[in-house]
Design an enzyme around this catalytic site. Structure first.
Site, PDB file in Angstrom:
ATOM      1  N   HIS A  86      13.665   8.366  -3.450  1.00 36.61           N
ATOM      2  CA  HIS A  86      12.898   8.388  -4.699  1.00 36.61           C
ATOM      3  C   HIS A  86      11.470   8.819  -4.388  1.00 36.61           C
ATOM      4  CE1 HIS A  86      13.329   4.297  -3.126  1.00 36.61           C
ATOM      5  NE2 HIS A  86      12.050   4.139  -3.426  1.00 36.61           N
ATOM      6  N   SER A 121      18.428   1.241   2.232  1.00 40.86           N
ATOM      7  CA  SER A 121      18.315   2.687   2.067  1.00 40.86           C
ATOM      8  C   SER A 121      19.667   3.386   2.119  1.00 40.86           C
ATOM      9  CB  SER A 121      17.436   3.223   3.205  1.00 40.86           C
ATOM     10  OG  SER A 121      17.590   4.609   3.330  1.00 40.86           O
ATOM     11  N   TYR A 168      15.808   4.308  12.474  1.00 43.43           N
ATOM     12  CA  TYR A 168      15.400   3.733  11.184  1.00 43.43           C
ATOM     13  C   TYR A 168      16.601   3.159  10.436  1.00 43.43           C
ATOM     14  CZ  TYR A 168      14.202   3.867   6.187  1.00 43.43           C
ATOM     15  OH  TYR A 168      14.042   3.560   4.857  1.00 43.43           O
ATOM     16  N   THR A 213       0.809  -1.219   0.000  1.00 40.31           N
ATOM     17  CA  THR A 213       0.000   0.000   0.000  1.00 40.31           C
ATOM     18  C   THR A 213       0.847   1.277   0.000  1.00 40.31           C
ATOM     19  OG1 THR A 213      -0.117  -0.108   2.407  1.00 40.31           O
ATOM     20  CG2 THR A 213      -1.959  -1.080   1.194  1.00 40.31           C
ATOM     21  N   ARG A 250       4.201   9.895  -3.185  1.00 37.63           N
ATOM     22  CA  ARG A 250       5.056   9.993  -2.010  1.00 37.63           C
ATOM     23  C   ARG A 250       4.203  10.376  -0.798  1.00 37.63           C
ATOM     24  NH1 ARG A 250       9.468   8.362   0.750  1.00 37.63           N
ATOM     25  NH2 ARG A 250      11.300   9.607   0.301  1.00 37.63           N
ATOM     26  N   LYS A 256      17.735  -0.618   9.296  1.00 36.13           N
ATOM     27  CA  LYS A 256      17.972  -0.996   7.894  1.00 36.13           C
ATOM     28  C   LYS A 256      19.348  -1.667   7.744  1.00 36.13           C
ATOM     29  CE  LYS A 256      14.339   0.298   5.388  1.00 36.13           C
ATOM     30  NZ  LYS A 256      13.500  -0.658   4.655  1.00 36.13           N
ATOM     31  N   GLU A 276      20.070   5.982   3.610  1.00 37.35           N
ATOM     32  CA  GLU A 276      20.203   6.470   4.991  1.00 37.35           C
ATOM     33  C   GLU A 276      21.243   5.647   5.753  1.00 37.35           C
ATOM     34  OE1 GLU A 276      18.603   8.786   7.363  1.00 37.35           O
ATOM     35  OE2 GLU A 276      18.423   9.814   5.448  1.00 37.35           O
ATOM     36  N   LEU A 296       9.143  -4.541   1.199  1.00 37.14           N
ATOM     37  CA  LEU A 296       9.089  -3.074   1.165  1.00 37.14           C
ATOM     38  C   LEU A 296       8.423  -2.492   2.410  1.00 37.14           C
ATOM     39  CD1 LEU A 296       7.913  -2.542  -2.551  1.00 37.14           C
ATOM     40  CD2 LEU A 296      10.176  -3.091  -1.685  1.00 37.14           C
TER      41      LEU A 296
END
Ligand code: NAP
Ligand code: G4F
Length: 342
Positions: A191, A137, A161, A13, A196, A165, A139, A88
């Site tokens: 991206h 990511s 976060y 989603t 978004r 990851k 990040e 995801l």
């Protein structure tokens, strides 16, 4: 008739999940997605591809589940029997991860581990070769160690976060080496798209531009305008995810545009597009600062270009323009149907 390839997507989603679903359906996959139970509708990004499950030719299926719930993940794997799995799902907002670190880590780090463990058992028992994509990511590079950042650049995560990851990244690699799992890490730089989430800085800006033009908003409150990001177009990036899983060998890839821009540059292009000056509208609000910031991200995607044949198709300016135009159009449409949200 040959059977369709079956793919399972966590986070279907979300922005990327919705584009990836469209991409896979176009390639004639049977697509299964895990959605969370919510008290209000959370499927607006995939409503246009939703198919009535009573239709005998349906190729999109949704299953209730959560990355914090390992039992359900195992049950869904057994039912769906996918050959490709795209992980995801995430609490993907960096600022929010400082407010809710335990939940973020449970979803992002432990969620990936739960999925990997379920796949390991499922693959062992059924003999079906599963291909796994982990949504890593940029990040993870965090505090700048090297520019541009590539697959070999050391990680220095600066938020709950990105720490989570990094954990998911290494577990994915570990399962590849320990259990011969076809598992790939995508290290994707920022991206964006009209889909978004509204609280990420790009969409927050383009949505505000549309609302200012329509006379519905006077000010835009933002935090640090000096950080720089390598921003690409989400549709290009989901294509790269699929390409990774079609290779002969699993591997890890940086996906980026090789360009970096500050938030100020994004503001400049977005406001100028509608003949406004951003300095007249933007105000500073410390609420949007992070305890630790990632100052500069710029990716080197040479490996993806050479090995996957992947490259971005949308420039930075085109991306900003298409997001502003889309938000203006969406607002006009919502006015026409008399939405009561403003
Ligand atoms: P997004 O729009 O925030 O979507 C996240 C998805 O994860 C949503 O479908 C969300 O469901 C789902 N989710 C959240 N918590 C979950 C849980 N506990 N269990 C199962 N699903 C859960 O993110 P995105 O931009 O599409 O990004 C996709 C993935 O790529 C994420 O893992 C993100 O961290 C990573 N990533 C994104 C970027 C980027 O620039 N976009 C860059 C690098 C990596 P709801 O819709 O119900 O909230
Ligand atoms: O749009 P952002 O929240 O994205 P951020 O932190 O770069 O994270 C996104 O990209 C990552 C890939 O590098 C993904 F892994 C992650 O899931 C997510 O999709 O913030 C971008 C920059 C930051 O430096 C932030 O401090 O914009 C700055 N900023 C300034 N004012 C703001 C705001 N960010 C947000 N969200 N809201 C503001 O008002």
């Amino acid at each position: 008739m040959t059977e369709k390839k079956r793919a399972l997507i966590t986070g279907i989603t979300g922005q990327d999940g919705s584009y990836l679903s469209e991409f896979l359906l176009d390639k004639d996959y049977e697509v299964h997605g895990i959605i969370r139970r919510s008290s209000s509708f959370n499927t607006n990004r995939i409503d246009h591809i939703y198919q009535d499950p009573h239709n005998p030719h349906v190729s999109l299926f949704l299953h209730y589940g959560d990355l914090t719930d390992g039992t359900t993940i195992r049950r869904i794997l057994e039912e769906v029997r996918p050959v490709e799995i795209y992980n995801l799902g995430a609490q993907s907002h960096v600022r929010v991860s400082f407010d809710s670190p335990e939940y973020t880590v449970d979803t992002v780090a432990m969620g990936a581990l739960r999925l990997l463990e379920a796949i390991r058992d499922y693959q062992y028992r059924t003999g079906i070769e599963v291909r796994f994509y982990q949504a890593g990511s940029s990040e993870m590079f965090g505090k700048v160690q090297e520019v541009p950042q590539k697959e070999t650049t050391p990680f220095y995560p600066r938020s709950p976060y990105s720490c989570a990851k990094v954990y998911a990244h290494w577990q994915t690699l570990n399962y590849r080496e320990s259990y011969n799992l076809f598992a790939c890490n995508g290290i994707l730089f920022n991206h964006e798209s009209p889909r978004r989430g509204e609280t990420f800085v790009t969409r927050k800006i383009t949505r505000a531009v549309a609302r200012i033009v329509a006379g519905k908003q006077k000010k835009l409150y933002l935090g640090n305008l000096d950080s720089k990001r390598d921003w690409g177009y989400a549709k290009d990036y989901v294509r790269a995810m699929w390409m990774m899983l079609q290779q002969e060998q699993p591997d890890d890839y940086v996906i980026a545009t090789n360009e970096t821009h500050s938030i100020k540059e994004f503001l400049e292009i977005a406001f100028t597009h509608v003949n406004l000056n951003w300095q007249d509208y933007v105000e500073f609000d410390p609420r949007y600062l992070r305890p630790a910031e990632v100052d500069l991200l710029i990716g080197d995607c040479t490996k993806a270009k050479e090995k996957l044949g992947w490259q971005p198709s949308v420039t930075f300016t085109e991306l900003v323009h298409l997001m502003v135009d889309s938000d203006i159009k969406a607002l006009e449409k919502s006015n026409m149907v008399g939405s009561g949200f403003d």
